[in-house]
Design a protein around this motif. Structure first.
Motif, mmCIF file in Angstrom:
data_model
loop_
_atom_site.group_PDB
_atom_site.id
_atom_site.type_symbol
_atom_site.label_atom_id
_atom_site.label_comp_id
_atom_site.label_asym_id
_atom_site.label_seq_id
_atom_site.Cartn_x
_atom_site.Cartn_y
_atom_site.Cartn_z
ATOM 1 N N TRP A 103 0.851 -1.148 0.073
ATOM 2 C CA TRP A 103 -0.078 -0.032 -0.071
ATOM 3 C C TRP A 103 0.782 1.197 -0.054
ATOM 4 N N PHE A 104 1.969 1.160 0.859
ATOM 5 C CA PHE A 104 3.069 2.517 0.885
ATOM 6 C C PHE A 104 3.452 2.804 -0.512
ATOM 7 N N LYS A 105 3.732 1.639 -1.324
ATOM 8 C CA LYS A 105 4.327 1.762 -2.516
ATOM 9 C C LYS A 105 3.584 2.450 -3.623
ATOM 10 N N LYS A 106 1.923 2.241 -3.395
ATOM 11 C CA LYS A 106 0.940 2.937 -4.500
ATOM 12 C C LYS A 106 1.143 4.330 -4.323
ATOM 13 N N ILE A 107 1.585 5.019 -3.252
ATOM 14 C CA ILE A 107 1.535 6.527 -3.303
ATOM 15 C C ILE A 107 2.623 7.003 -4.120
ATOM 16 N N PRO A 108 3.905 6.581 -3.965
ATOM 17 C CA PRO A 108 4.831 7.404 -5.078
ATOM 18 C C PRO A 108 4.656 6.901 -6.533
ATOM 19 N N LEU A 109 4.166 5.498 -6.654
ATOM 20 C CA LEU A 109 3.944 5.170 -8.222
ATOM 21 C C LEU A 109 2.668 5.801 -8.653
ATOM 22 N N ASN A 110 1.783 6.100 -7.885
ATOM 23 C CA ASN A 110 0.296 6.476 -8.470
ATOM 24 C C ASN A 110 0.085 8.171 -7.962
ATOM 25 N N TYR A 111 0.452 8.770 -7.082
ATOM 26 C CA TYR A 111 -0.003 9.795 -6.427
ATOM 27 C C TYR A 111 1.378 10.710 -6.166
ATOM 28 N N SER A 112 2.353 10.936 -7.182
ATOM 29 C CA SER A 112 3.776 11.632 -6.706
ATOM 30 C C SER A 112 3.434 12.723 -6.286
ATOM 31 N N ASN A 113 2.559 13.670 -6.371
ATOM 32 C CA ASN A 113 2.246 15.093 -5.810
ATOM 33 C C ASN A 113 1.427 14.911 -4.465
ATOM 34 N N SER A 114 1.210 13.762 -3.928
ATOM 35 C CA SER A 114 0.706 13.665 -2.655
ATOM 36 C C SER A 114 1.580 14.247 -1.519
ATOM 37 N N ASP A 118 6.518 11.667 1.167
ATOM 38 C CA ASP A 118 7.858 11.467 1.746
ATOM 39 C C ASP A 118 7.749 10.371 2.993
ATOM 40 N N ALA A 119 6.401 10.442 3.778
ATOM 41 C CA ALA A 119 6.278 9.487 4.620
ATOM 42 C C ALA A 119 6.107 8.110 4.132
ATOM 43 N N ALA A 120 5.440 8.017 3.068
ATOM 44 C CA ALA A 120 5.089 6.929 2.419
ATOM 45 C C ALA A 120 6.182 6.079 1.899
ATOM 46 N N ILE A 121 7.414 6.857 1.417
ATOM 47 C CA ILE A 121 8.794 6.355 0.688
ATOM 48 C C ILE A 121 9.559 5.744 2.292
ATOM 49 N N ASP A 122 9.240 6.387 3.158
ATOM 50 C CA ASP A 122 10.194 6.192 4.245
ATOM 51 C C ASP A 122 9.411 4.762 4.946
ATOM 52 N N TYR A 123 8.185 4.752 5.089
ATOM 53 C CA TYR A 123 7.532 3.627 5.620
ATOM 54 C C TYR A 123 7.773 2.389 4.728
ATOM 55 N N TYR A 124 7.752 2.646 3.420
ATOM 56 C CA TYR A 124 7.865 1.518 2.382
ATOM 57 C C TYR A 124 9.182 0.817 2.600
ATOM 58 N N LEU A 125 10.351 1.889 2.739
ATOM 59 C CA LEU A 125 11.435 1.330 2.709
ATOM 60 C C LEU A 125 11.712 0.565 4.131
ATOM 61 N N ASN A 126 11.198 1.291 5.198
ATOM 62 C CA ASN A 126 11.293 0.433 6.341
ATOM 63 C C ASN A 126 10.597 -0.954 6.638
#
Length: 140
Positions: A103-114, A118-126
């Motif tokens: 789910w976190f990965k969906k945000i940078p892939l589909n909603y790059s202006n959200s 930043d939080a989604a990328i951090d949590y995705y990597l964690n």
């Protein structure tokens, strides 16, 4: 003459369906103090958006997640990034890190202006690191 009507209809559509609803934004940002009486007609809130609001107001995490998934899968997409973030946070808090990473990965892939980017990328990597996919996390 037809052009004027076309633009008028387009403007009305955009105002009622595409522009984010200020009332919903106030709920998301915690600026709404009274939630007991929600007049959906007054604020132009459709059924899908009311499902989203119910997810925001729900105390039970599983029910809230279910509302967000229902909203995310609907045709209304104004708050999809926020819904995806809420779903991802639910899975992360439950220790389902692989599901949360999806789910976190969906945000940078589909909603790059959200605003959640930043939080989604951090949590995705964690999440990837926690489930033992450090190589994948290093790749990103």
């Amino acid at each position: 003459m037809i052009n004027k009507y076309f633009y008028l209809v387009l403007l009305i559509f955009l105002i009622t369906h595409v522009i984010p609803n200020e009332y919903i934004d106030n709920i998301i940002n915690g600026k709404l103090l009274e939630i007991e009486t929600i007049n959906f007609d007054k604020y132009n809130i459709n059924d899908n958006q009311s499902t989203f609001i119910n997810g925001l107001l729900e105390v039970d995490g599983k029910k809230a997640k279910d509302n967000f998934i229902k909203y995310f899968n609907s045709k209304d997409n104004l708050y999809d990034a926020t819904a995806a973030m809420k779903i991802a946070e639910y899975y992360y808090s439950k220790g389902s890190y692989l599901q949360s990473s999806d789910w976190f990965k969906k945000i940078p892939l589909n909603y790059s202006n959200s605003k959640h980017l930043d939080a989604a990328i951090d949590y995705y990597l964690n999440s990837l690191i926690i489930v033992g996919k450090k190589d994948t996390a290093n790749y990103y």
